[in-house]
Structure formats: structure tokens, C-alpha cells
Design a protein around this motif. Structure first.
Motif, PDB file in Angstrom:
ATOM      1  N   LEU A  42       0.828  -1.204   0.000  1.00  9.88           N
ATOM      2  CA  LEU A  42       0.000   0.000   0.000  1.00  9.88           C
ATOM      3  C   LEU A  42       0.866   1.259   0.000  1.00  9.88           C
ATOM      4  CD1 LEU A  42      -2.719   1.426   0.202  1.00  9.88           C
ATOM      5  CD2 LEU A  42      -2.626   1.108   2.695  1.00  9.88           C
ATOM      6  N   ALA A  43       1.943   1.261   0.771  1.00  7.26           N
ATOM      7  CA  ALA A  43       2.787   2.460   0.865  1.00  7.26           C
ATOM      8  C   ALA A  43       3.421   2.795  -0.481  1.00  7.26           C
ATOM      9  CB  ALA A  43       3.863   2.254   1.925  1.00  7.26           C
ATOM     10  N   HIS A  44       3.961   1.801  -1.165  1.00 10.24           N
ATOM     11  CA  HIS A  44       4.646   2.121  -2.426  1.00 10.24           C
ATOM     12  C   HIS A  44       3.641   2.517  -3.510  1.00 10.24           C
ATOM     13  CE1 HIS A  44       3.848  -1.550  -4.802  1.00 10.24           C
ATOM     14  NE2 HIS A  44       4.529  -0.969  -5.784  1.00 10.24           N
ATOM     15  N   VAL A  45       2.438   1.929  -3.470  1.00  7.91           N
ATOM     16  CA  VAL A  45       1.406   2.330  -4.424  1.00  7.91           C
ATOM     17  C   VAL A  45       0.937   3.762  -4.136  1.00  7.91           C
ATOM     18  CG1 VAL A  45      -1.025   1.936  -4.976  1.00  7.91           C
ATOM     19  CG2 VAL A  45       0.595   0.051  -5.112  1.00  7.91           C
ATOM     20  N   ILE A  48       5.052   8.034   4.822  1.00  5.06           N
ATOM     21  CA  ILE A  48       5.739   7.567   6.038  1.00  5.06           C
ATOM     22  C   ILE A  48       4.893   7.868   7.271  1.00  5.06           C
ATOM     23  CG2 ILE A  48       7.765   7.909   7.497  1.00  5.06           C
ATOM     24  CD1 ILE A  48       9.364   8.408   4.925  1.00  5.06           C
ATOM     25  N   ALA A  49       4.326   9.085   7.339  1.00  2.00           N
ATOM     26  CA  ALA A  49       3.437   9.426   8.453  1.00  2.00           C
ATOM     27  C   ALA A  49       2.191   8.534   8.452  1.00  2.00           C
ATOM     28  CB  ALA A  49       3.039  10.900   8.369  1.00  2.00           C
ATOM     29  N   GLY A  50       1.668   8.248   7.259  1.00  2.00           N
ATOM     30  CA  GLY A  50       0.520   7.345   7.169  1.00  2.00           C
ATOM     31  C   GLY A  50       0.853   5.951   7.667  1.00  2.00           C
ATOM     32  N   GLY A  51       2.086   5.495   7.405  1.00  2.00           N
ATOM     33  CA  GLY A  51       2.499   4.193   7.923  1.00  2.00           C
ATOM     34  C   GLY A  51       2.497   4.160   9.438  1.00  2.00           C
ATOM     35  N   ALA A  52       2.955   5.257  10.060  1.00  2.00           N
ATOM     36  CA  ALA A  52       2.928   5.328  11.522  1.00  2.00           C
ATOM     37  C   ALA A  52       1.494   5.282  12.044  1.00  2.00           C
ATOM     38  CB  ALA A  52       3.633   6.596  11.993  1.00  2.00           C
ATOM     39  N   ALA A  81       3.522   1.429  16.154  1.00  2.00           N
ATOM     40  CA  ALA A  81       3.693   2.676  15.403  1.00  2.00           C
ATOM     41  C   ALA A  81       5.088   2.752  14.794  1.00  2.00           C
ATOM     42  CB  ALA A  81       3.441   3.875  16.306  1.00  2.00           C
ATOM     43  N   THR A  82       6.109   2.324  15.557  1.00  2.00           N
ATOM     44  CA  THR A  82       7.473   2.310  15.021  1.00  2.00           C
ATOM     45  C   THR A  82       7.580   1.367  13.834  1.00  2.00           C
ATOM     46  OG1 THR A  82       8.356   2.786  17.230  1.00  2.00           O
ATOM     47  CG2 THR A  82       9.896   1.917  15.596  1.00  2.00           C
ATOM     48  N   SER A  83       6.958   0.200  13.955  1.00  2.00           N
ATOM     49  CA  SER A  83       6.961  -0.749  12.843  1.00  2.00           C
ATOM     50  C   SER A  83       6.290  -0.147  11.614  1.00  2.00           C
ATOM     51  CB  SER A  83       6.239  -2.035  13.258  1.00  2.00           C
ATOM     52  OG  SER A  83       6.136  -2.939  12.181  1.00  2.00           O
ATOM     53  N   GLY A  84       5.134   0.511  11.809  1.00  2.00           N
ATOM     54  CA  GLY A  84       4.439   1.126  10.679  1.00  2.00           C
ATOM     55  C   GLY A  84       5.244   2.237  10.037  1.00  2.00           C
ATOM     56  N   VAL A 116       7.837   0.580   7.907  1.00  2.00           N
ATOM     57  CA  VAL A 116       7.208   0.013   6.707  1.00  2.00           C
ATOM     58  C   VAL A 116       6.918   1.116   5.690  1.00  2.00           C
ATOM     59  CG1 VAL A 116       5.140  -1.121   5.842  1.00  2.00           C
ATOM     60  CG2 VAL A 116       6.263  -1.995   7.878  1.00  2.00           C
ATOM     61  N   GLY A 117       6.449   2.279   6.163  1.00  2.00           N
ATOM     62  CA  GLY A 117       6.219   3.394   5.253  1.00  2.00           C
ATOM     63  C   GLY A 117       7.488   3.827   4.546  1.00  2.00           C
ATOM     64  N   PHE A 118       8.594   3.880   5.281  1.00  6.07           N
ATOM     65  CA  PHE A 118       9.875   4.241   4.681  1.00  6.07           C
ATOM     66  C   PHE A 118      10.301   3.196   3.659  1.00  6.07           C
ATOM     67  CE2 PHE A 118      14.604   3.998   4.971  1.00  6.07           C
ATOM     68  CZ  PHE A 118      14.874   5.176   4.292  1.00  6.07           C
ATOM     69  N   ALA A 119      10.109   1.909   3.995  1.00  5.52           N
ATOM     70  CA  ALA A 119      10.443   0.843   3.041  1.00  5.52           C
ATOM     71  C   ALA A 119       9.587   0.956   1.785  1.00  5.52           C
ATOM     72  CB  ALA A 119      10.256  -0.523   3.693  1.00  5.52           C
ATOM     73  N   GLY A 120       8.327   1.366   1.932  1.00  7.70           N
ATOM     74  CA  GLY A 120       7.467   1.547   0.769  1.00  7.70           C
ATOM     75  C   GLY A 120       7.953   2.651  -0.149  1.00  7.70           C
ATOM     76  N   VAL A 121       8.473   3.729   0.424  1.00  6.89           N
ATOM     77  CA  VAL A 121       9.049   4.816  -0.379  1.00  6.89           C
ATOM     78  C   VAL A 121      10.228   4.292  -1.190  1.00  6.89           C
ATOM     79  CG1 VAL A 121      10.294   6.999  -0.252  1.00  6.89           C
ATOM     80  CG2 VAL A 121       8.232   6.656   1.130  1.00  6.89           C
TER      81      VAL A 121
END
Length: 368
Positions: free
Chosen positions: A91-94, A115-119, A235-238, A241-246
Motif C-alpha cells: 500500500l505504501a509504495h502504491v 511515512i506518516a501514514g504508515g505510523a 507505530a514504530t513498525s508502521g 514500513v512506510g519508509f520501506a514503501g518509499v
């Protein structure tokens, strides 16, 4: 003279040497295995494996699985599992691609928003687990399925492809550029591992998380707000994950709605196998980094040896089973170590987390 004291005094050194040897193997065994695997594949493939190009390829291709494994490690510290990380990565990369390509957002704003959305997604996972009283496996599998549905809705089941002008060069450089002759993503992994090591091993927050993972009841007794810190872990994990999606968007340069699930199993293999290294018996960032290195070298080697396509999932699945078994063995061995002395004689109650949290003037302490 007390007979038991006489027995212990006759041969303390062999027992201590065996204990020290076991500690060294448990701590640095995976690191030594990485070196041995690299040497073995270098001897088998002398013209392709021990080359700078191959090392660059390993560091670059395994950076996103490594970041995701570090993200999975944080909830595992608290005894929870976040199965939504694969869906969240997709979802993050899309979302990054959709915001840049279809909505025309500046790429820095799109990346920060994702990234904020992932958190925020991580906070949602934590709230569902802690306040909904739902097992983390079930809860994060449910939220992950919802994220997968959102991915399909955004993309309508198709890929997001940039126009003829392509993506901004500065955005793709997040993944494609080099620093000191090495791929930049490798430095992201190293920096993240150091940050998590400091957070988990040197700050009170990390000590609280370890106490929660070891004994939630003890955490409640010493006044640690278990729910709040568990949500912090999710939240840290999310966020990670958001950063990995970027980074995945910068690597793929298209929005593929089904790509995230391919990273779920390697992430958990690295996180669980990492709990058997550096600090055996408990999840830790440096151990996860070593475990990812073992997986990266192994996968690169069997790939260059001409293994079939099914060898990779077979390798990951077998390693996951091995990782879970070794993690459980390390945890049991660590608990039993405090309850035995030389020749296996009882030494009284083993030191547990029930006694350790009140060290250092009443501050919950990390496990030794």
C-alpha cells in the motif's frame, strides 16, 4: 569440607570454558556462518561471487527486506507479531506512486505523507490489538487484508505507470545513488539498525518493551503502561514500513498492487533468526542485521549456482522453521542458565524478569 563445594572446586575451569564457548557460538555463530557461506560460494563461483558488482547487487537488492525485517523486530520485542507489514509495504509504495504520478504532489511531500501514514496504520494496529483484546496474529492479518483491499481500490487492480517524462530524478536517486562506492540503501539499513539498537538497548523505552515482552504481568506490577508502549512498538513498525514503501517505489518506479506480499516471509525469517544472534534468546536489531546477511549471501549463492525458481521459497520456509526452533531453544537456554551451576546442580531460583525490572533505582531494566 562440604562435599558439594569439593565437587565444584575440582573442575570449575572446564565447565566455565564450555559455558564461554557456548556463549560465543550463540552470540557470533550466525556472523561466522555468514563468513563461511561467503567463502564457500566464492570458492565455488570464483569469477562471479567475490566481486564488487556482486556485493553491490546483494547490498542493493536486500536493503528493503532488511528494513522490513528491522520493522518486524520491534513488535516481536513486546511479544506481538505484525503480519500486516507485507500488505502495508504494498500500500505504501502504491500510495507514493499515486500521489506523484496521478495527483501531481511534489515527491518530498508524497514521501513524508506516506511515512506518516504508515505510523498511523501502526497506531491503528496497536489499538486493535491492545484495546480490542484481539490476538496480534488475527488483528494484523485483518488490518493487512483491509490494506490490500485499499491497494486494489487505488490501483483498480492495475499498475501505476509514470508518463513519458518519468519520475523525478531526485526521487529515484533515493534508491539508485551510491555513497563511498556502495549503494545508498545499504547505509539506510545500517543507520536504521543503529537507531533501533540505541532505542532498544540503551534507552528506557527499549527496556520497557523488553519487560513487556518477557512478562506483561511484571510490567503491570512495576507500573509500565503496557498498552501505550505496545502501541508505540506497532507505530514504530508502521513508520519503518512506510519508509520501506518509499524505497520500493523508487526502486520499482511503477505501482504494483501485488508486490508487497513477497517481502513478508523474508522479513519474519530475518527478525526471528536474528533473535538467536548477538543477544541470543531475545529479538535485537544487530542480530536481525546479521540474520539478513546470512539470508542475502545464501540466496545470492544458490541463485548463481543455477537453482530453480522454487529454491528461494523453499530456502525461506526452511530457514523460518529453523529460526523459530532456534529462537525457542535460545530463550529456554537463557532461562535455564540462571538456574544451574557447575555439573548441573541447582543454584536456587533463576533470575527472571520479575526481579530485574527494579534495578537501577526502580527503573525497569533490560534483561541481561
Amino acid at each position: 569440607m562440604n562435599p558439594s563445594r569439593a565437587r565444584r572446586s575440582r573442575s570449575p575451569r572446564p565447565e566455565r570454558l564450555r559455558a564461554a564457548g557456548g556463549h560465543l557460538i550463540g552470540t557470533y555463530g550466525l556472523l561466522a556462518l555468514t563468513v563461511l557461506l561467503f567463502l564457500a560460494f566464492s570458492l565455488a563461483l570464483p569469477h562471479t561471487f567475490p566481486t564488487l558488482e556482486n556485493i553491490d547487487s546483494i547490498l542493493s537488492s536486500q536493503s528493503i527486506p532488511a528494513i522490513l525485517a528491522l520493522g518486524a523486530t520491534v513488535p516481536i520485542v513486546t511479544g506481538r507479531f505484525d503480519l500486516s507489514i507485507g500488505y502495508g509495504l504494498g500500500l505504501a509504495h502504491v500510495m507514493v506512486m499515486w500521489l506523484i504520478v496521478d495527483s501531481g504532489w511534489p515527491w518530498p511531500l508524497a514521501c513524508l505523507s506516506v511515512i506518516a501514514g504508515g505510523a498511523l496504520v501502526g497506531v491503528l494496529n496497536g489499538v486493535v490489538v491492545e484495546f480490542g483484546r484481539i490476538d496480534s496474529f488475527i488483528a494484523t492479518l485483518g488490518t493487512g487484508s483491509m490494506m490490500y483491499a485499499a491497494t486494489g481500490w487505488i490501483t483498480d487492480g492495475s499498475r501505476i505507470v509514470p508518463g513519458p517524462q518519468g519520475l523525478p530524478a531526485a526521487f529515484t536517486d533515493l534508491y539508485d545513488s551510491t555513497f563511498l562506492g556502495l549503494p545508498v540503501p545499504a547505509f539506510y539499513v545500517l543507520a536504521l539498525a543503529i537507531v533501533l539498537w540505541v532505542l532498544l538497548e540503551r534507552l528506557p523505552l527499549g527496556r520497557y518493551l523488553y519487560v513487556i515482552g518477557s512478562s506483561p504481568r511484571t510490567a503491570d506490577l512495576v507500573g509500565i503502561p503496557t498498552r501505550r508502549y505496545s502501541i508505540y512498538a506497532f507505530a514504530t513498525s508502521g513508520l519503518i514500513v512506510g519508509f520501506a514503501g518509499v524505497l520500493l517505489a523508487a526502486q520499482q518506479q511503477i505501482g504494483n498492487p501485488s508486490v508487497g506480499l513477497d517481502y513478508l516471509l523474508p522479513a519474519f525469517v530475518g527478525a526471528l533468526l536474528g533473535s538467536t544472534a548477538i543477544r541470543p534468546g531475545r529479538p535485537n536489531a544487530l542480530g536481525t542485521l546479521v540474520a539478513v546477511a546470512v539470508l542475502a549471501v545464501g540466496l545470492a549463492g544458490i541463485g548463481q549456482l543455477g537453482a530453480d525458481f522454487w529454491a528461494t521459497p523453499l530456502f525461506n520456509g526452511a530457514t523460518l522453521l529453523l529460526a523459530v526452533g532456534l529462537a525457542g531453544y535460545s530463550a529456554r537456554r537463557r532461562l535455564c542458565a540462571g538456574a544451574t551451576v557447575d555439573r548441573g546442580e541447582p543454584a536456587g531460583p533463576a533470575p527472571t524478569e520479575r526481579s530485574s525490572p527494579m534495578r537501577n533505582g526502580g527503573t525497569p531494566g533490560a534483561t541481561p
